[in-house]
Design a protein around this motif. Structure first.
Motif, PDB file in Angstrom:
ATOM      1  N   SER A 145    -128.967 -47.069 -22.856  1.00 32.38           N
ATOM      2  CA  SER A 145    -127.712 -47.231 -23.605  1.00 32.38           C
ATOM      3  C   SER A 145    -127.981 -47.308 -25.104  1.00 32.38           C
ATOM      4  O   SER A 145    -127.249 -46.701 -25.914  1.00 32.38           O
ATOM      5  CB  SER A 145    -126.991 -48.500 -23.136  1.00 32.38           C
ATOM      6  OG  SER A 145    -126.655 -48.414 -21.768  1.00 32.38           O
ATOM      7  N   LEU A 146    -129.030 -48.066 -25.489  1.00 36.25           N
ATOM      8  CA  LEU A 146    -129.384 -48.159 -26.910  1.00 36.25           C
ATOM      9  C   LEU A 146    -129.822 -46.810 -27.459  1.00 36.25           C
ATOM     10  O   LEU A 146    -129.495 -46.448 -28.609  1.00 36.25           O
ATOM     11  CB  LEU A 146    -130.490 -49.200 -27.103  1.00 36.25           C
ATOM     12  CG  LEU A 146    -130.076 -50.669 -26.941  1.00 36.25           C
ATOM     13  CD1 LEU A 146    -131.303 -51.574 -26.908  1.00 36.25           C
ATOM     14  CD2 LEU A 146    -129.147 -51.093 -28.076  1.00 36.25           C
ATOM     15  N   ALA A 147    -130.561 -46.041 -26.656  1.00 41.13           N
ATOM     16  CA  ALA A 147    -130.998 -44.713 -27.085  1.00 41.13           C
ATOM     17  C   ALA A 147    -129.800 -43.793 -27.320  1.00 41.13           C
ATOM     18  O   ALA A 147    -129.760 -43.033 -28.299  1.00 41.13           O
ATOM     19  CB  ALA A 147    -131.931 -44.107 -26.041  1.00 41.13           C
ATOM     20  N   ILE A 148    -128.818 -43.879 -26.433  1.00 40.45           N
ATOM     21  CA  ILE A 148    -127.613 -43.054 -26.586  1.00 40.45           C
ATOM     22  C   ILE A 148    -126.826 -43.483 -27.818  1.00 40.45           C
ATOM     23  O   ILE A 148    -126.373 -42.649 -28.614  1.00 40.45           O
ATOM     24  CB  ILE A 148    -126.743 -43.142 -25.317  1.00 40.45           C
ATOM     25  CG1 ILE A 148    -127.473 -42.497 -24.130  1.00 40.45           C
ATOM     26  CG2 ILE A 148    -125.389 -42.480 -25.547  1.00 40.45           C
ATOM     27  CD1 ILE A 148    -126.779 -42.706 -22.798  1.00 40.45           C
ATOM     28  N   LEU A 149    -126.669 -44.802 -27.989  1.00 41.18           N
ATOM     29  CA  LEU A 149    -125.919 -45.301 -29.151  1.00 41.18           C
ATOM     30  C   LEU A 149    -126.591 -44.912 -30.459  1.00 41.18           C
ATOM     31  O   LEU A 149    -125.915 -44.562 -31.437  1.00 41.18           O
ATOM     32  CB  LEU A 149    -125.798 -46.833 -29.070  1.00 41.18           C
ATOM     33  CG  LEU A 149    -124.845 -47.380 -28.013  1.00 41.18           C
ATOM     34  CD1 LEU A 149    -124.966 -48.902 -27.926  1.00 41.18           C
ATOM     35  CD2 LEU A 149    -123.395 -47.000 -28.346  1.00 41.18           C
ATOM     36  N   ALA A 150    -127.928 -44.978 -30.482  1.00 42.63           N
ATOM     37  CA  ALA A 150    -128.662 -44.635 -31.705  1.00 42.63           C
ATOM     38  C   ALA A 150    -128.531 -43.162 -32.052  1.00 42.63           C
ATOM     39  O   ALA A 150    -128.710 -42.760 -33.221  1.00 42.63           O
ATOM     40  CB  ALA A 150    -130.132 -45.004 -31.546  1.00 42.63           C
ATOM     41  N   SER A 151    -128.228 -42.331 -31.067  1.00 45.82           N
ATOM     42  CA  SER A 151    -128.134 -40.883 -31.297  1.00 45.82           C
ATOM     43  C   SER A 151    -126.721 -40.420 -31.616  1.00 45.82           C
ATOM     44  O   SER A 151    -126.521 -39.251 -31.995  1.00 45.82           O
ATOM     45  CB  SER A 151    -128.644 -40.128 -30.067  1.00 45.82           C
ATOM     46  OG  SER A 151    -129.992 -40.456 -29.825  1.00 45.82           O
TER      47      SER A 151
END
Length: 338
Positions: free
Chosen positions: A20-26
């Protein structure tokens, strides 16, 4: 006693939050006209790997396989070390991606570092709160277990207090009967034997049926009649429908012994005790004819009350006026012998 349950964080939480953090950061990259799908994948990959590392590092920095306590302060040396190590790991990840994938242009390193610090703080605080909650639950379990052990020990002591002087009085009565060659001496010995056989059979049981309790009481009353003759009268008017209910062993004996302790028992002034049921209570009633100089300590009634509180969380009821004293004990219908 059971060992502490290990503190664990679900793998779904670790991987789910990292993804989820990876998606939000992108997400910002999606609105950047100069970003390519490859840039988004690299950006997400760095964030994902960093998040997973931070999760496992912080988990393994906790006292994971012991019951040791940690400080209550949220901000401490462990957080500082985690942030410093996180900065170093983020630098390594960025450089590694640049070298492996031969990327000429990436976001400014400071952007990755700020993102890493933010992720580190979020994971650390969330994990810290989870661990504090875990410790609180373990302490509650410990307290409950200790409380249960103490209650059990207290209850065993209560059961051992039952009838402390009766054997002494019975042997004195037997001696007197033998001295005068009383023909009832043999029957007295048999009843005394029966009573203590019941005692041995029931001493490890928390509850017995009212019918069994009355059988024990019959032997006890026989011994009392041998001692007091017609100075003691017991009238049993208990409804037979209640015989399958239960009470703690020797409750009736203790109550009758309590009556004898505090009231005059003589041929001139017989002590009459009535047993009967009233709704879901068993009532022990006697006329008050107090002995002089005998002070009530309340130990006997308190013993019985604590036993009922321990077993069914109900108290006995006591009613008295100038002439009558009543003790009402709750009958137990749903029980299993232990």
């Amino acid at each position: 006693m059971e060992k502490f349950q290990r503190f664990q964080v679900s793998q779904k939480v670790i991987w789910g939050s990292s993804i989820s953090l990876a998606i939000l950061a992108s997400i910002p990259k999606l609105f950047d006209a100069n970003s390519t799908p490859f840039d988004i994948i690299i950006n997400s990959s760095i964030t994902l790997l960093f998040s997973i590392f931070i999760w496992y590092y912080n988990i393994y920095s906790l006292p994971k396989f012991s019951s040791q306590r940690t400080g209550r302060s949220l901000f401490n040396g462990k957080l500082l070390l985690s942030v410093i190590l996180g900065i170093a790991i983020m630098v390594i990840l960025v450089i590694a991606h640049q070298e492996v994938f031969e990327i000429a242009h990436m976001d400014a390193p400071i952007m990755f570092e700020l993102r890493g610090i933010l992720i580190n703080l979020i994971v650390y605080m969330f994990l810290h709160l989870l661990f504090q909650n875990y410790q609180t639950q373990q302490m509650s379990v410990e307290l409950e277990r200790t409380h249960a052990v103490n209650l059990g020990a207290q209850y065993e002591l209560l059961k051992q207090q039952v009838n402390p002087h009766f054997l002494f009085n019975s042997l004195n009565t037997l001696k007197s009967m033998v001295d005068i060659n009383d023909p009832q001496s043999s029957d007295f010995i048999l009843k005394l034997s029966d009573f203590y056989r019941f005692t041995l059979e029931s001493r490890k049981m928390d509850l017995i049926s009212l019918k069994e309790e009355l059988q024990i009481l019959d032997s006890y009353v026989y011994l009392l009649k041998a001692r007091f003759e017609d100075g003691f009268v017991l009238i049993n008017e208990i409804d037979t429908k209640q015989y399958e209910s239960a009470i703690p062993p020797f409750t009736l004996q203790l109550l009758i012994e309590n009556c004898i302790k505090h009231n005059v028992v003589s041929l001139d002034k017989p002590l009459k005790i009535n047993l009967y049921t009233e709704n879901d209570f068993l009532v022990i009633e006697n006329k008050i004819q107090l002995k002089r100089g005998v002070l009530s300590t309340g130990v006997g009634l308190d013993n019985i009350n604590q036993r009922f509180m321990h077993l069914i969380h109900k108290e006995i009821e006591i009613e008295k006026d100038e002439t009558i004293f009543k003790v009402k004990i709750p009958l137990i219908y749903d029980y299993h012998n232990n």
